[in-house]
Motif scaffolding. Structure first.
Motif, PDB file in Angstrom:
ATOM      1  N   GLU A 474     -13.250  -8.300  -4.464  1.00  0.00           N
ATOM      2  CA  GLU A 474     -13.215  -9.745  -4.683  1.00  0.00           C
ATOM      3  C   GLU A 474     -11.798 -10.285  -4.529  1.00  0.00           C
ATOM      4  OE1 GLU A 474     -14.713  -9.903  -8.601  1.00  0.00           O
ATOM      5  OE2 GLU A 474     -16.824  -9.795  -8.020  1.00  0.00           O
ATOM      6  N   PHE A 475     -10.836  -9.575  -5.102  1.00  0.00           N
ATOM      7  CA  PHE A 475      -9.447 -10.040  -5.065  1.00  0.00           C
ATOM      8  C   PHE A 475      -8.894 -10.029  -3.645  1.00  0.00           C
ATOM      9  CE2 PHE A 475      -4.810  -9.376  -6.154  1.00  0.00           C
ATOM     10  CZ  PHE A 475      -4.637 -10.667  -6.654  1.00  0.00           C
ATOM     11  N   LEU A 476      -9.340  -9.052  -2.843  1.00  0.00           N
ATOM     12  CA  LEU A 476      -8.823  -8.903  -1.479  1.00  0.00           C
ATOM     13  C   LEU A 476      -9.461  -9.898  -0.521  1.00  0.00           C
ATOM     14  CD1 LEU A 476      -7.007  -7.220   0.407  1.00  0.00           C
ATOM     15  CD2 LEU A 476      -8.916  -5.646   0.711  1.00  0.00           C
ATOM     16  N   HIS A 477     -10.779 -10.096  -0.654  1.00  0.00           N
ATOM     17  CA  HIS A 477     -11.497 -10.909   0.327  1.00  0.00           C
ATOM     18  C   HIS A 477     -11.733 -12.349  -0.140  1.00  0.00           C
ATOM     19  CE1 HIS A 477     -12.021  -7.287   2.621  1.00  0.00           C
ATOM     20  NE2 HIS A 477     -12.658  -6.692   1.621  1.00  0.00           N
ATOM     21  N   LEU A 478     -11.421 -12.642  -1.411  1.00  0.00           N
ATOM     22  CA  LEU A 478     -11.543 -14.015  -1.908  1.00  0.00           C
ATOM     23  C   LEU A 478     -10.210 -14.451  -2.502  1.00  0.00           C
ATOM     24  CD1 LEU A 478     -15.006 -13.690  -3.681  1.00  0.00           C
ATOM     25  CD2 LEU A 478     -14.576 -14.620  -1.415  1.00  0.00           C
ATOM     26  N   GLN A 479      -9.135 -14.255  -1.764  1.00  0.00           N
ATOM     27  CA  GLN A 479      -7.791 -14.514  -2.279  1.00  0.00           C
ATOM     28  C   GLN A 479      -7.584 -16.010  -2.517  1.00  0.00           C
ATOM     29  OE1 GLN A 479      -4.324 -12.421  -0.716  1.00  0.00           O
ATOM     30  NE2 GLN A 479      -5.679 -11.332   0.686  1.00  0.00           N
ATOM     31  N   ASN A 480      -6.730 -16.303  -3.504  1.00  0.00           N
ATOM     32  CA  ASN A 480      -6.329 -17.694  -3.734  1.00  0.00           C
ATOM     33  C   ASN A 480      -4.805 -17.778  -3.731  1.00  0.00           C
ATOM     34  OD1 ASN A 480      -5.273 -17.440  -6.649  1.00  0.00           O
ATOM     35  ND2 ASN A 480      -7.358 -16.609  -6.831  1.00  0.00           N
ATOM     36  N   GLU A 481      -4.328 -18.977  -3.531  1.00  0.00           N
ATOM     37  CA  GLU A 481      -2.882 -19.171  -3.403  1.00  0.00           C
ATOM     38  C   GLU A 481      -2.145 -18.964  -4.719  1.00  0.00           C
ATOM     39  OE1 GLU A 481      -1.261 -19.527  -0.647  1.00  0.00           O
ATOM     40  OE2 GLU A 481      -3.119 -19.439   0.511  1.00  0.00           O
ATOM     41  N   ASP A 482      -2.863 -19.113  -5.853  1.00  0.00           N
ATOM     42  CA  ASP A 482      -2.207 -18.948  -7.151  1.00  0.00           C
ATOM     43  C   ASP A 482      -1.766 -17.508  -7.388  1.00  0.00           C
ATOM     44  OD1 ASP A 482      -2.637 -21.609  -7.672  1.00  0.00           O
ATOM     45  OD2 ASP A 482      -4.543 -21.264  -8.683  1.00  0.00           O
ATOM     46  N   MET A 483      -2.539 -16.554  -6.870  1.00  0.00           N
ATOM     47  CA  MET A 483      -2.194 -15.144  -7.061  1.00  0.00           C
ATOM     48  C   MET A 483      -2.451 -14.391  -5.755  1.00  0.00           C
ATOM     49  SD  MET A 483      -0.849 -13.165  -9.197  1.00  0.00           S
ATOM     50  CE  MET A 483      -0.491 -11.413  -9.222  1.00  0.00           C
ATOM     51  N   PRO A 484      -1.562 -14.506  -4.757  1.00  0.00           N
ATOM     52  CA  PRO A 484      -1.782 -13.838  -3.471  1.00  0.00           C
ATOM     53  C   PRO A 484      -1.586 -12.327  -3.598  1.00  0.00           C
ATOM     54  CG  PRO A 484       0.378 -14.884  -3.518  1.00  0.00           C
ATOM     55  CD  PRO A 484      -0.310 -15.289  -4.794  1.00  0.00           C
ATOM     56  N   LEU A 485      -2.276 -11.586  -2.744  1.00  0.00           N
ATOM     57  CA  LEU A 485      -2.159 -10.129  -2.727  1.00  0.00           C
ATOM     58  C   LEU A 485      -1.033  -9.754  -1.770  1.00  0.00           C
ATOM     59  CD1 LEU A 485      -3.359  -7.576  -3.883  1.00  0.00           C
ATOM     60  CD2 LEU A 485      -4.987  -7.523  -2.003  1.00  0.00           C
ATOM     61  N   THR A 486       0.139  -9.530  -2.328  1.00  0.00           N
ATOM     62  CA  THR A 486       1.325  -9.263  -1.511  1.00  0.00           C
ATOM     63  C   THR A 486       1.309  -7.840  -0.972  1.00  0.00           C
ATOM     64  OG1 THR A 486       2.628  -8.495  -3.395  1.00  0.00           O
ATOM     65  CG2 THR A 486       2.633 -10.878  -2.948  1.00  0.00           C
ATOM     66  N   TRP A 487       2.228  -7.560  -0.033  1.00  0.00           N
ATOM     67  CA  TRP A 487       2.351  -6.219   0.531  1.00  0.00           C
ATOM     68  C   TRP A 487       2.752  -5.220  -0.551  1.00  0.00           C
ATOM     69  CZ3 TRP A 487       1.345  -2.426   3.461  1.00  0.00           C
ATOM     70  CH2 TRP A 487       2.256  -1.401   3.708  1.00  0.00           C
ATOM     71  N   ASN A 488       3.674  -5.618  -1.428  1.00  0.00           N
ATOM     72  CA  ASN A 488       4.088  -4.719  -2.512  1.00  0.00           C
ATOM     73  C   ASN A 488       2.920  -4.381  -3.425  1.00  0.00           C
ATOM     74  OD1 ASN A 488       6.754  -4.440  -1.741  1.00  0.00           O
ATOM     75  ND2 ASN A 488       7.444  -6.237  -2.891  1.00  0.00           N
ATOM     76  N   MET A 489       2.092  -5.389  -3.740  1.00  0.00           N
ATOM     77  CA  MET A 489       0.933  -5.149  -4.599  1.00  0.00           C
ATOM     78  C   MET A 489      -0.058  -4.212  -3.917  1.00  0.00           C
ATOM     79  SD  MET A 489       0.263  -8.957  -6.165  1.00  0.00           S
ATOM     80  CE  MET A 489      -1.188  -8.445  -7.058  1.00  0.00           C
ATOM     81  N   ARG A 490      -0.291  -4.406  -2.625  1.00  0.00           N
ATOM     82  CA  ARG A 490      -1.235  -3.556  -1.894  1.00  0.00           C
ATOM     83  C   ARG A 490      -0.756  -2.104  -1.890  1.00  0.00           C
ATOM     84  NH1 ARG A 490      -3.934  -7.333   2.626  1.00  0.00           N
ATOM     85  NH2 ARG A 490      -3.114  -9.333   1.952  1.00  0.00           N
ATOM     86  N   LEU A 491       0.539  -1.923  -1.649  1.00  0.00           N
ATOM     87  CA  LEU A 491       1.081  -0.568  -1.614  1.00  0.00           C
ATOM     88  C   LEU A 491       0.995   0.075  -2.996  1.00  0.00           C
ATOM     89  CD1 LEU A 491       2.378   1.479   0.261  1.00  0.00           C
ATOM     90  CD2 LEU A 491       4.615   0.506  -0.296  1.00  0.00           C
ATOM     91  N   ARG A 492       1.301  -0.725  -4.026  1.00  0.00           N
ATOM     92  CA  ARG A 492       1.213  -0.182  -5.394  1.00  0.00           C
ATOM     93  C   ARG A 492      -0.217   0.213  -5.749  1.00  0.00           C
ATOM     94  NH1 ARG A 492      -0.231  -2.770  -9.771  1.00  0.00           N
ATOM     95  NH2 ARG A 492       0.307  -4.845  -8.997  1.00  0.00           N
ATOM     96  N   ILE A 493      -1.178  -0.650  -5.429  1.00  0.00           N
ATOM     97  CA  ILE A 493      -2.584  -0.348  -5.723  1.00  0.00           C
ATOM     98  C   ILE A 493      -3.021   0.919  -5.000  1.00  0.00           C
ATOM     99  CG2 ILE A 493      -4.944  -1.164  -5.330  1.00  0.00           C
ATOM    100  CD1 ILE A 493      -3.902  -4.008  -5.902  1.00  0.00           C
ATOM    101  N   ALA A 494      -2.602   1.080  -3.745  1.00  0.00           N
ATOM    102  CA  ALA A 494      -2.945   2.284  -2.986  1.00  0.00           C
ATOM    103  C   ALA A 494      -2.384   3.533  -3.665  1.00  0.00           C
ATOM    104  CB  ALA A 494      -2.423   2.165  -1.557  1.00  0.00           C
ATOM    105  N   ILE A 495      -1.137   3.449  -4.141  1.00  0.00           N
ATOM    106  CA  ILE A 495      -0.516   4.593  -4.827  1.00  0.00           C
ATOM    107  C   ILE A 495      -1.255   4.910  -6.121  1.00  0.00           C
ATOM    108  CG2 ILE A 495       1.581   5.358  -6.016  1.00  0.00           C
ATOM    109  CD1 ILE A 495       3.184   3.750  -3.943  1.00  0.00           C
ATOM    110  N   GLU A 496      -1.632   3.870  -6.866  1.00  0.00           N
ATOM    111  CA  GLU A 496      -2.317   4.083  -8.145  1.00  0.00           C
ATOM    112  C   GLU A 496      -3.685   4.724  -7.947  1.00  0.00           C
ATOM    113  OE1 GLU A 496      -0.133   0.256 -10.269  1.00  0.00           O
ATOM    114  OE2 GLU A 496      -2.205   0.112  -9.592  1.00  0.00           O
ATOM    115  N   VAL A 497      -4.440   4.260  -6.956  1.00  0.00           N
ATOM    116  CA  VAL A 497      -5.750   4.848  -6.679  1.00  0.00           C
ATOM    117  C   VAL A 497      -5.598   6.279  -6.182  1.00  0.00           C
ATOM    118  CG1 VAL A 497      -7.848   4.658  -5.295  1.00  0.00           C
ATOM    119  CG2 VAL A 497      -6.773   2.594  -6.204  1.00  0.00           C
ATOM    120  N   ALA A 498      -4.632   6.500  -5.295  1.00  0.00           N
ATOM    121  CA  ALA A 498      -4.390   7.852  -4.793  1.00  0.00           C
ATOM    122  C   ALA A 498      -4.002   8.795  -5.930  1.00  0.00           C
ATOM    123  CB  ALA A 498      -3.290   7.820  -3.733  1.00  0.00           C
ATOM    124  N   GLY A 499      -3.156   8.312  -6.844  1.00  0.00           N
ATOM    125  CA  GLY A 499      -2.762   9.148  -7.986  1.00  0.00           C
ATOM    126  C   GLY A 499      -3.935   9.486  -8.877  1.00  0.00           C
ATOM    127  N   ALA A 500      -4.836   8.527  -9.076  1.00  0.00           N
ATOM    128  CA  ALA A 500      -6.016   8.782  -9.907  1.00  0.00           C
ATOM    129  C   ALA A 500      -6.910   9.831  -9.258  1.00  0.00           C
ATOM    130  CB  ALA A 500      -6.789   7.480 -10.127  1.00  0.00           C
TER     131      ALA A 500
END
Length: 718
Positions: A474-500
């Protein structure tokens, strides 16, 4: 207290006498002076016929069509036949046409019936999207985009004619010649499309797609099951029952009866944009099938039982006078009441024991005795406690619905916000026990935390920490301008999921394969940190086992092609699914996309094609291209393509993936620091960068015994 017991038993005696001396009087369902039946169907207000005074607005008008032998009701606004109306549940069942593909002269155009502007939606709870055919992909489209879909395959010895002879009522549609999936919420318009798994594969083969009602069967003595109420063979079926949910829209003025026996509550049945898009009404003192809170005389002023309705007052009064003059009768009633209470207590205890066993309590006890479940970290909740927390599982508290469970938001007595998972199908007890056992042993900051369970109900319940910001899809495909999904956030989320996943594969006491990694199963907490969820299909395996053989299951678009062919699930199957999520983060596209009207391709295959043709930057999300450096984006692209290797042996492990992603983030941070002349740590990393995910997890592994010090893993309290 004694007087209260006496009064209760007097009412009980009145009921028995009233059954014998009073004929049953039916409640009012339609407005006075309005026809209440068309054929064999009762037409309750707000629905009605003939004149506008008999129904509430044009959407609720019923047209009673006459033939030579019978009358048939139709919902005039959409021109479909009505088979039942339930004003208490807020549903109306209609006959809807199905879509045939490659069926010769019986081919039909894709269904595209719009309910826009109406108080109706296709019920997500009562309907399913169903398709029947061999080696097909059935897609339910909403405004040209995929809203749902499923895959149906056939054995080699399955004949084409067998699809037409299949009876939907007797099929569980588990993916073999027939498949099903849930509908998206607030569905008002859809169209259907059927494609072959391979190009030209289904030429000449007849297939079917439809939205159809699914009915649940309930019994104390058998497991809960579902069936599709469609009679006859598929080749002879033209229409199927479909349930519409409705509400009274805000723009319609509704006047409640003056008898003060009904009440209304706010609803948002037809729109997710507003907390109140309409309202529904109910009888205060319970209801039966023909109760109607919208008209005067439609609700009983006593109880739910039909024999209480509109009873003559002289009979109860005479009975009360007779009982009140007999002291001996009161004593007898007290004795009977006591016997009743004791008997009820014994029966309730038996039911709780029965529910406990049926919900896997004995299996759970075996797990407890074998120390497979860490009871220090979970709690057994009572049903009363969870009912209070979720407002009796109010539909307004629903956080999400899946094929096997519904998740409700709740607040415990101590103020803790929780998510309560209520399983739908009693036959899936293994998934409940499996998820309970696995999560009770996991204590990782990027895995959703299990707080406890409840076994006192027909359907088992699991209680988790509440994750407030929804899921990654939902956050990725229904983005809003108030809380955009930045490149840093995407990379961090990928690291967190990979670590889990690395933790699950390597650092847990036994390796755990998740088996359903996808963006909807990655939740985001209050700081938008990733939490892996939904372990219902996960499996724990012995350390010396390299793969797990099971039936083909998973989510289309994320499923490992090797697993689809061999039914052998390995840790590299989770790697493939993670690779699809990584591509989603890079491109911002959904896992399944229509490249043209004739061909459906997965995002994974499209991504690999772009990598091979050296045009991958054409599909990378604009924000990623704007904020990230091309060299580091390309490193992530190369990592994703390796995760999507068709040969699982060529894919990296989750440990290697985590190391590589952390290295990319570190290099990019250092590059940014040099470019700015000083190092400024992003707020997103303040509580996470003290130790790398790899070093943290590796510190928990005893290399000699491969046991896990779980208390050390959970460094950051969630």
């Amino acid at each position: 207290m004694i007087l209260k017991l006496v009064i209760h038993f007097i009412i009980l005696v009145i009921w028995f006498i009233h059954v014998q001396v009073s004929a049953q009087d039916y409640l009012q369902v339609a407005k006075p002076g309005c026809d209440s039946k068309c054929g064999n169907l009762q037409i309750p207000f707000p629905f009605g016929m003939n004149t506008s005074e008999c129904y509430l607005g044009k959407w609720f008008e019923i047209e009673c069509r006459n033939t030579s032998t019978y009358q048939t009701p139709y919902l005039k606004s959409i021109g479909l036949q009505v088979t039942s109306i339930d004003v208490q549940q807020g549903t109306v069942t209609i006959n809807n046409s199905i879509y045939r593909n490659n069926c010769g002269t019986r081919d039909s155009t894709p269904v595209n019936r719009s309910l826009e502007g109406s108080p109706f939606v296709y019920s997500q709870e009562h309907n399913k999207f169903v398709a029947a055919g061999c080696n097909i992909i059935a897609i339910l489209q909403i405004n040209g985009s995929e809203g749902s879909g499923c895959v149906s395959i056939c054995d080699q010895d399955f004949k084409v004619d067998d699809i037409g002879k299949m009876e939907l009522e007797n099929s569980d549609c588990n993916g073999k010649s027939c498949c099903q999936n849930s509908l998206p919420p607030y569905l008002k318009e859809y169209s259907t499309e059927v494609k072959g798994l391979k190009e030209n594969e289904t030429d000449g083969e007849c297939s079917y797609a439809m939205v159809v009602q699914q009915v649940g069967l309930y019994s104390y003595y058998t497991r809960k099951s579902y069936y599709f109420p469609v009679n006859g063979e598929m080749k002879d079926v033209d229409v199927v029952p479909v349930v519409l949910e409705w509400e009274i829209p805000n723009n319609l003025t509704l006047k409640l009866p003056p008898d003060n026996l009904s009440y209304c509550s706010d609803t948002n049945v037809t729109s997710s944009l507003y907390k109140r898009s309409g309202q529904r009404c109910s009888c205060k003192y319970g209801y039966s099938y023909d109760s109607n809170p919208y008209v005067e005389g439609g609700c009983s002023d006593n109880d739910d039982h039909p024999f209480y309705r509109n009873s003559p007052s002289n009979v109860p009064i005479s009975v009360i006078k007779g009982i009140s003059t007999s002291f001996g009768s009161i004593i007898l009633l007290l004795i009977l009441w006591r016997v009743f209470k004791v008997t009820k207590k014994i029966i309730m205890k038996k039911f709780r024991e029965k529910f406990f066993k049926r919900n896997g309590g004995l299996l759970l006890q075996q797990k407890l005795s074998s120390s497979e479940v860490n009871m220090d970290k979970v709690k057994l909740f009572s049903l009363k406690e969870l009912e209070k927390a979720t407002d009796n599982f109010n539909s307004n508290r629903v956080l999400g619905k899946g094929g096997q469970a519904t998740v409700y938001k709740g607040m415990l007595i101590d103020g803790t916000i929780v998510a309560v998972k209520k399983f739908k199908v009693q036959g899936k007890i293994e998934e409940f026990i499996n998820e309970f056992v696995i999560l009770s042993q996991i204590n990782h900051r990027n895995v959703v935390k299990l707080l406890g369970s409840c076994l006192e109900t027909k359907i088992p319940l699991l209680v988790y920490e509440f994750i407030p910001n929804g899921n990654l899809f939902e956050f990725l495909h229904l983005q809003n301008e108030d809380m955009p999904l930045t490149w840093n956030m995407r990379l961090r989320i990928a690291i967190e999921v990979a670590g889990a996943l690395f933790y699950l594969h390597s650092a847990a006491s036994q390796p755990i394969y998740h088996k359903d990694i996808k963006s909807t199963n990655i939740l985001l907490d209050e700081k938008y940190r990733a939490k892996v969820a939904d372990f219902g299909t996960s499996r724990m395996i012995s350390i010396d086992v390299t793969h797990l053989t099971t039936v083909v299951q998973g989510t289309f678009g994320y499923l490992d092609p090797e697993f689809f062919q061999t039914s052998q699930f390995t840790e590299k199957s989770d790697v493939y699914s993670f690779g699809v999520v990584l591509v989603e983060l890079l491109t911002g596209q959904k896992p399944i996309t229509l490249l043209s009207q004739e061909e459906a391709k997965s995002l994974a295959s499209y991504f690999i094609m772009c990598v091979e043709e050296n045009c991958v930057f054409d599909i990378i999300d604009e924000r990623v291209m704007k904020e990230g450096e091309k060299c580091y984006i390309m490193k992530v692209v190369n990592l994703a393509s390796r995760c999507l290797e068709l040969n699982g042996k060529r894919r990296p492990t989750m440990r290697e993936i985590t190391l590589e992603l952390e290295a990319i983030r570190k290099l990019e941070n250092e590059s940014n620091a040099q470019g700015n002349g000083e190092f400024v740590r992003s707020e997103d990393y303040k509580s996470w960068d003290d130790n790398s995910i790899i070093s943290e997890i590796m510190s928990t592994i005893d290399q000699s015994s491969r046991t896990t010090i779980l208390n050390d893993v959970h460094i950051v309290t969630m």
